[in-house]
Design a protein around this motif. Structure first.
Motif, PDB file in Angstrom:
ATOM      1  N   SER A 537       0.838  -1.187   0.000  1.00 36.80           N
ATOM      2  CA  SER A 537       0.000   0.000   0.000  1.00 36.80           C
ATOM      3  C   SER A 537       0.880   1.248   0.000  1.00 36.80           C
ATOM      4  O   SER A 537       2.101   1.175   0.151  1.00 36.80           O
ATOM      5  N   ASN A 585     -11.377   4.113  -0.436  1.00 33.96           N
ATOM      6  CA  ASN A 585     -12.238   5.117   0.176  1.00 33.96           C
ATOM      7  C   ASN A 585     -13.157   5.711  -0.887  1.00 33.96           C
ATOM      8  O   ASN A 585     -12.783   5.816  -2.060  1.00 33.96           O
ATOM      9  N   GLU A 629     -14.550   9.465   8.360  1.00 34.46           N
ATOM     10  CA  GLU A 629     -15.207   8.197   8.036  1.00 34.46           C
ATOM     11  C   GLU A 629     -16.670   8.268   8.426  1.00 34.46           C
ATOM     12  O   GLU A 629     -17.009   8.737   9.521  1.00 34.46           O
ATOM     13  N   LEU A 663     -15.340   3.452   4.009  1.00 34.25           N
ATOM     14  CA  LEU A 663     -14.076   2.713   3.936  1.00 34.25           C
ATOM     15  C   LEU A 663     -14.339   1.247   3.700  1.00 34.25           C
ATOM     16  O   LEU A 663     -15.363   0.700   4.107  1.00 34.25           O
ATOM     17  N   ASN A 664     -13.400   0.602   3.040  1.00 31.16           N
ATOM     18  CA  ASN A 664     -13.459  -0.847   2.857  1.00 31.16           C
ATOM     19  C   ASN A 664     -12.660  -1.490   3.980  1.00 31.16           C
ATOM     20  O   ASN A 664     -11.465  -1.743   3.861  1.00 31.16           O
ATOM     21  N   TRP A 665     -13.362  -1.779   5.095  1.00 30.17           N
ATOM     22  CA  TRP A 665     -12.679  -2.347   6.255  1.00 30.17           C
ATOM     23  C   TRP A 665     -12.227  -3.782   6.000  1.00 30.17           C
ATOM     24  O   TRP A 665     -11.413  -4.319   6.752  1.00 30.17           O
ATOM     25  N   GLN A 669      -6.120  -2.971   4.590  1.00 31.20           N
ATOM     26  CA  GLN A 669      -5.232  -1.883   4.193  1.00 31.20           C
ATOM     27  C   GLN A 669      -5.267  -0.817   5.285  1.00 31.20           C
ATOM     28  O   GLN A 669      -6.218  -0.757   6.071  1.00 31.20           O
ATOM     29  N   ASN A 671      -6.303   2.259   7.101  1.00 36.08           N
ATOM     30  CA  ASN A 671      -7.471   3.129   7.004  1.00 36.08           C
ATOM     31  C   ASN A 671      -7.428   4.147   8.128  1.00 36.08           C
ATOM     32  O   ASN A 671      -6.923   3.860   9.214  1.00 36.08           O
TER      33      ASN A 671
END
Length: 861
Positions: A537, A585, A629, A663-665, A669, A671
């Motif tokens: 990342s 995001n 968020e 967010l893609n929890w 990655q 966050n």
């Protein structure tokens, strides 16, 4: 008279058990109860078991955390509610050996630890599974600490004012943490040794935890207490909030399993409806004769009600026992795949199973029985029935409410149940018209076949038979369409659900986080890592900041009461800055930073950090824009335009929320809850964080990074990923087993519908024989009729499945809709084959009957 009615009802029931429609009704009721009971047991035990294992990641069913020791009164209240308590103390301290010093995260556990699971510890003879913590005087270290301090098993290390013997190397802790509160290497010790270390002093940075294990009833009993603790600033941790990766998986699993239970109940209800209708119609002659012999309307209803009630009770008992046995078999099969112990079954699913049988029977048999009550003997004998009386519509309404309650019970969602109940009634009329158009179009196509082969003739004759009984054919088409639709939905949701989960945890999911990378080390660290990892990342800058005011009020006064104990208000948050929206995001409200803001333009009203000092932040003339968020904003009751003041070091920065992000929890990655524009946080002390996937062949890189970058903390998340994948594997197995139950309920619909139409088809085959058709031709005609009906039903089911799956994916399961091209081929062709084969097999005895016997069934048509 009641005894006479009961004897007549039971005698008639005993005689009717030889009839195909009664057998179909009985089988449908048994399957309804068995499927609903089995699914109820399965969902109840599996859900509690999954939550129990998910609780392992937190360390208990309930975890309380604060900076001061918990009171004896609180402990007594928890224990009286049925919880078993385990104490844990977390703190950071320096450990040393032979002049080598290393900061470490100390985790002190008591004799009760752990509530769930085992720790994997190497004592020198290989890794062992240990369901306890280290004994007093000993400690276990993780491999990174072993490398940094060059410790060997048996060595003694200095911890505060005492020494502990390193007796084991921790490969995996029983309660694996997935957060980033402690980035230092781990040392696990016993709470009995904490006092001797002298590390817990007034003002020490220490966290006291209570890990509580108990039944769901115990957790329900202390909800009021937990609300008080949150208001007092105690952190109350829950798997769905503190472990979003696993929480999303469990939420989707429960949604899917609830949907499966809903489908099974719906299919069972359709099967019971079809069988009951045929049963009542076949008894019209009996009702007419009883009326001729002096039976009153009330006696008629009583006799048939007792008969159906007796049938339902026997079916309910058998179905409940089969459900109880079936769930035991399911759990036994599940144990070989799931490394967990499920709670024992309760009695509630048995009651639900019996209630299901009685509800669906009353809902679909009651109105028809009232029709018998309102007609004269002459009209019954002539098959001339009066319209349904108003009282029957009342029964339909009551039955709909009861059935809606069943939908609520098995779906777990009241809005979904109400929507299906109301929407289903409205949709039924639309589907009837669409089915009529679809069937008419298909029959027109079939009649245009000009071939003179036996199969062409059979298709034309089969199509004509369907056309002559259009209303009955439409009813069966709708029933089969609902069956194929439900089966397709279960398969589609299962496949897409699991594939989405697997996509969210791909093979190259980051398995290491690197934290505390200093600005001077950034380029050299990236040069060392990038060539040897599969994915990496962005290196995100990170500054620690605490919320000290919201809209010029103390944080706890500005947020809703239930959010006053939120952990984000009690600890320092990881803040970062970015010029572009980070990967994973999505801005869902407001606007991302403008180009002038990302340049740190002083004309924006806040001081640029370029060539500035931290103290310059206090000279700002307007709030700094930030992106938050959306989940945190929702919990804290914040929206676009609200102001927040952060304490960063010794300075304060006033900000204003200008955008909200989702967010893609599930990505594992880095966050961040709060993102600043460039030009604000740079002068403050900061470090960098990144995540990367290190292949097995490159594990030697970890030793090199520890040697060359001793200040960088490397967090191995393979253990966390392994636990999440274990839960997903368990859900996969559960999905497959529940799918089998739903398919069984769907087959009962097919059997009931085909059994109800056998007399009509028997009469038609008798006519064909009279006009010279042979058994081979009759067989093909019947097969063609069933195949056409199955093809149309499959096509209709595909349409319903595509439309419904899109709605469910968007609003219930939080998945991206997709078009399933294979469905448009599989359902029509599979429907033609399935209904054709089953119907052809059920009609075998009728084809062997003499024409006179077949024509004698005309009165039952």
């Amino acid at each position: 008279m009641s005894d006479v009615n009961w004897r007549l009802a039971m005698r008639s029931l005993k005689r009717d058990l030889r009839a195909a429609d009664v057998r179909a009704l009985f089988i449908a009721l048994v399957l309804a109860v068995a499927a609903s009971t089995m699914i109820a047991f399965f969902l109840d035990r599996l859900e509690r078991g999954l939550e129990r294992q998910a609780g392992q990641m937190l360390g208990g069913d309930l975890v309380l955390e604060q900076r001061d020791p918990f009171s004896a009164e609180l402990r007594e209240r928890l224990e009286s509610a049925g919880f078993v308590l385990s104490d844990q103390i977390d703190l950071v301290s320096m450990i040393s050996r032979d002049g080598r010093f290393q900061p470490a995260s100390l985790k002190a556990v008591d004799e009760v630890y752990p509530h769930y699971g085992v720790s994997y510890v190497d004592f020198g003879d290989g890794t062992e599974q240990i369901a306890s913590g280290p004994p007093p005087g000993e400690a276990w270290a993780d491999p990174r600490l072993i490398e940094l301090v060059e410790i060997e098993l048996g060595d003694r290390v200095q911890v505060g004012q005492t020494e502990l013997t390193i007796s084991g190397i921790i490969e995996r802790e029983a309660d694996q943490s997935g957060g980033f509160g402690n980035f230092n290497p781990r040392l696990m010790m016993n709470t009995a040794d904490v006092e001797a270390t002298g590390l817990v002093q007034e003002g020490s940075r220490v966290e006291f935890e209570i890990l509580a294990a108990g039944a769901p009833a115990a957790l329900d009993q202390v909800q009021g207490l937990l609300a008080e603790l949150r208001r007092d600033g105690v952190e109350v941790r829950d798997v769905r909030v503190d472990r979003p990766q696993l929480g999303n998986a469990l939420q989707r699993a429960e949604s899917y399993l609830g949907l499966a239970g809903l489908a099974a109940v719906l299919l069972a209800g359709v099967a019971v409806a079809m069988s009951t209708r045929r049963y009542v119609e076949r008894h019209l002659d009996t009702a007419a004769l009883l009326r001729c012999f002096g039976a009153s309307q009330r006696q008629l209803v009583t006799i048939f009600t007792l008969q159906l009630l007796g049938l339902a009770l026997v079916a309910a008992v058998i179905g409940a026992l089969l459900g109880l046995l079936g769930q035991a078999v399911l759990i036994w099969l599940l144990v070989s795949f799931l490394p967990m112990t499920l709670p024992p079954p309760g009695l509630m699913p048995l009651g639900l199973g019996v209630f299901t049988a009685l509800s669906v029977l009353v809902g679909f048999a009651g109105p028809t029985l009232l029709r018998i009550k309102q007609v004269s003997a002459l009209k019954v004998l002539r098959r001339e029935l009066d319209p349904m009386p108003p009282s029957a519509w009342l029964v339909v309404g009551v039955a709909s409410i009861v059935f809606g309650g069943l939908l609520w019970l098995y779906s777990g969602s009241l809005p979904l149940a109400i929507g299906l109940l109301i929407g289903g009634a409205l949709l039924l009329g639309v589907l009837w018209m669409i089915s009529a158009l679809l069937l008419s179009g298909l029959l027109r196509v079939v009649q245009r076949f000009s071939g003179r082969s036996e199969w062409s003739q059979a298709l034309r004759l089969g199509g004509r038979q369907l056309a002559r009984r259009r209303q009955a054919g439409l009813g069966q088409l709708l029933a089969f369409s609902v069956t194929f639709f439900a089966m397709a939905m279960i398969v589609l949701v299962r496949g897409d659900l699991l594939s989405t989960w697997q996509d969210q945890l791909p093979e190259n999911t980051p398995n290491y986080f690197a934290i505390n990378i200093q600005p001077s080390e950034r380029d050299s660290f990236e040069a060392a890592v990038s060539p040897r990892v599969e994915t990496q990342s962005t290196l995100y800058p990170m500054v620690r900041g605490r919320v000290i005011a919201i809209n010029d009020q103390p944080p706890r006064d500005a947020v809703p009461p239930d959010a006053r104990g939120d952990n984000s208000l009690r600890r320092e948050l990881n803040l970062t800055w970015q010029s572009d929206v980070p990967e994973g995001n999505e801005v869902v409200a407001g606007e991302w930073f403008s180009s002038a803001q990302t340049r740190g333009d002083a004309s924006q009203g806040w001081i640029s950090a370029v060539d500035a000092t931290p103290q310059a932040a206090t000279q700002q003339t307007s709030p700094v824009p930030i992106s938050m968020e959306d989940g945190l904003a929702e919990r804290l009751g914040l929206s676009i335009g609200d102001e927040m003041t952060f304490s960063v070091g010794s300075d304060e920065i006033t900000t204003q929320i200008t955008s909200l992000r989702s967010l893609n929890w599930d990505s594992f990655q880095p966050n961040f809850f709060v993102i600043f524009p460039p030009g604000v946080l740079e002068p403050f002390g900061h470090s960098y964080i990144t995540a990367f996937h290190l292949p097995e062949a490159e594990q030697g890189l970890i030793r090199e990074l520890i040697t060359n970058f001793p200040g960088v903390s490397l967090l191995n998340v393979d253990a966390i990923l392994g636990q999440v994948r274990d839960v997903l594997a368990q859900v996969t197995r559960a999905v497959e087993l529940v799918l089998a139950l739903v398919l069984l309920a769907g087959i009962s619909v097919l059997y009931a519908a085909l059994t109800a139409s056998l007399p009509v088809r028997a009469h038609e085959s008798g006519l064909l024989r009279v006009f010279g058709a042979g058994s081979r031709m009759i067989s093909r005609v019947q097969g063609a009729e069933y195949a056409l009906l199955g093809f149309a039903s499959g096509l209709m089911g595909a349409v319903l499945a595509e439309l419904t799956s899109a709605v469910l994916y968007i609003y219930l399961l939080d998945l991206t809709p997709r078009l399933h091209l294979g469905l448009w081929v599989l359902l029509p062709v599979g429907g033609a084959l399935l209904i054709g084969i089953i119907g052809h097999a059920l009609s075998r005895d009728l084809r062997r009957q003499a024409p006179a016997a077949s024509l004698g069934l005309l009165g039952e048509a």
